[in-house]
Design an enzyme around this catalytic site. Structure first.
Site, mmCIF file in Angstrom:
data_model
loop_
_atom_site.group_PDB
_atom_site.id
_atom_site.type_symbol
_atom_site.label_atom_id
_atom_site.label_comp_id
_atom_site.label_asym_id
_atom_site.label_seq_id
_atom_site.Cartn_x
_atom_site.Cartn_y
_atom_site.Cartn_z
ATOM 1 C CG ASP A 27 -1.569 1.180 1.695
ATOM 2 O OD1 ASP A 27 -2.391 1.791 0.674
ATOM 3 O OD2 ASP A 27 -1.239 1.642 2.706
ATOM 4 C CG ASP A 29 -0.939 8.403 2.348
ATOM 5 O OD1 ASP A 29 -0.019 9.168 1.744
ATOM 6 O OD2 ASP A 29 -1.751 8.664 3.416
ATOM 7 C CG ASN A 61 -7.935 1.884 -2.369
ATOM 8 O OD1 ASN A 61 -7.891 1.072 -3.135
ATOM 9 N ND2 ASN A 61 -8.750 1.468 -1.290
ATOM 10 C CG ASN A 62 -4.339 9.344 -4.061
ATOM 11 O OD1 ASN A 62 -4.983 9.661 -4.981
ATOM 12 N ND2 ASN A 62 -3.663 9.856 -3.195
HETATM 13 N N1 PLP Z 1 -7.473 8.264 -1.935
HETATM 14 C C1 PLP Z 1 -7.164 9.410 -1.760
HETATM 15 C C2 PLP Z 1 -7.635 10.510 -2.387
HETATM 16 C C3 PLP Z 1 -5.956 9.843 -0.828
HETATM 17 O O1 PLP Z 1 -5.436 11.118 -0.542
HETATM 18 C C4 PLP Z 1 -5.471 8.481 -0.121
HETATM 19 C C5 PLP Z 1 -4.271 8.765 0.700
HETATM 20 O O2 PLP Z 1 -3.558 9.951 0.949
HETATM 21 C C6 PLP Z 1 -5.713 7.570 -0.468
HETATM 22 C C7 PLP Z 1 -6.919 7.347 -1.219
HETATM 23 C C8 PLP Z 1 -5.197 5.999 0.105
HETATM 24 O O3 PLP Z 1 -4.316 5.773 -0.443
HETATM 25 P P1 PLP Z 1 -3.360 4.382 -0.276
HETATM 26 O O4 PLP Z 1 -4.176 3.367 -0.671
HETATM 27 O O5 PLP Z 1 -1.969 4.508 -0.773
HETATM 28 O O6 PLP Z 1 -3.294 4.490 1.040
HETATM 29 CA CA CA Z 2 -2.432 3.359 3.042
#
Ligand code: PLP
Ligand code: CA
Length: 304
Positions: A27, A29, A61-62
């Site tokens: 993952d 963030d 998921n970003n």
């Molecule tokens: N979506 C958005 C808009 C975000 O800003 C973030 C994290 O900053 C995420 C999803 C989650 O990302 P990840 O799946 O990498 O934790």
């Molecule tokens: Ca995360």
């Protein structure tokens, strides 16, 4: 009787685990970076795994950036060995789903950032152009005739008009309803939070009386994208590393992967232990197999 999971590991146990696994899914963030800042030691860990011939993938998921822009971000933050093909974002996987699973013929109405639209365009999927008419109202704004799918993701320019249009398109039962992800919120600095795509999807689900198909974690689709593009991806050889129990650990569990929680992000070890000790067996899918304070704990395993 002892319930398995939440094993806090270090030193030799990490070394054994890294040796045993061939595929590492990270993952982003909360695991390898916080916004624009790399987690200390994470670039060295990722670069070392890649140089040792391990298969490393990123599952985020970003949905706000196209993969191209992640490549730049990785490089900017010191993850020098990461290439486009390793990145599986919810925007990229949504484009693949529309192209290869739905095989959408017609336009897609997108609630999301420009980065999401760019990723769809790259896959050859036509999106409805946002009309720039400040006087348009929910009563008289034009609706495109050939919208075959509505895709909802994080949209920092969300408006009531977009919600209204999307609800109208979804009156057609043939119109596919997709969400890039269902994340409820994300941490910002100073105790603030950013509402996630899930909050917008929920609004549209209520308005349309329908349920969205979720593309990102915890749905299995991202893993299916990885295994269709790389040969020999055996779930038993994979480790999923994440910071959110309800998203990342559930994703790993849904895909049959061993899971690791790192404590640099959203979820705390106490929450994982609560899920582990819960009598509700469905809660056990949120329980990580392993827990580390940070993925920087991998570093000693690379020293000879
Ligand atoms: N979506 C958005 C808009 C975000 O800003 C973030 C994290 O900053 C995420 C999803 C989650 O990302 P990840 O799946 O990498 O934790
Ligand atoms: Ca995360």
């Amino acid at each position: 009787f002892v319930v398995k999971g939440c094993q806090k590991i270090g030193g030799p146990q990490i070394r054994n685990l890294l040796e045993a696994k061939d595929f590492f899914l990270f993952d982003c963030d909360g695991v390898i970076w916080h916004g624009e800042k790399a987690v200390s030691g994470a670039p060295a860990v990722v670069n070392s795994l890649i140089r040792r011939g391990k298969n490393v993938f990123f599952v985020t998921n970003n949905c706000t950036r196209p993969r191209e822009s992640y490549v730049h971000k990785f490089s900017r933050l010191g993850f020098t060995d990461v290439i486009l093909e390793q990145i599986f974002s919810s925007s990229y996987c949504s484009a693949l789903y529309l192209r290869d699973v739905v095989k959408v013929r017609g336009q897609v109405f997108v609630i999301g950032c420009d980065g999401l639209r760019r990723e769809l365009q790259e896959a050859g999927i036509p999106c409805v152009e946002e009309a720039n008419d400040p006087d348009a109202t929910i009563y008289d704004c034009p609706l495109a005739a050939d919208v075959k799918a509505v895709l909802v993701g994080h949209d920092d320019k969300m408006t009531f008009l977009k919600l209204a249009k999307a609800s109208c398109y979804l009156r057609d039962p043939e119109c596919v309803f997709l969400a890039t992800d269902n994340d409820p919120w994300h941490p910002l600095s100073g105790g603030r939070i950013l509402p996630g795509s899930g909050s917008l999807t929920a609004a549209l689900e209520v308005a349309s009386g329908r349920k969205a198909t979720v593309i990102g974690k915890p749905s299995r689709f991202m893993f299916e994208c990885i295994s269709s593009q790389f040969s020999g991806v055996d779930p038993a050889q994979c480790l999923m590393v994440g910071d959110r129990l309800e998203v990342d650990m559930l994703f790993g569990s849904n895909c049959g992967l061993d899971t690791m929680l790192t404590l640099t992000g959203v979820s705390q070890i106490e929450e994982a232990q609560e899920y582990r000790d819960s009598e509700l067996t469905s809660n056990h899918s949120f329980v990580p197999d392993y827990v580390v304070d940070t993925i920087a704990d991998f570093l000693p395993a690379f020293e000879e």
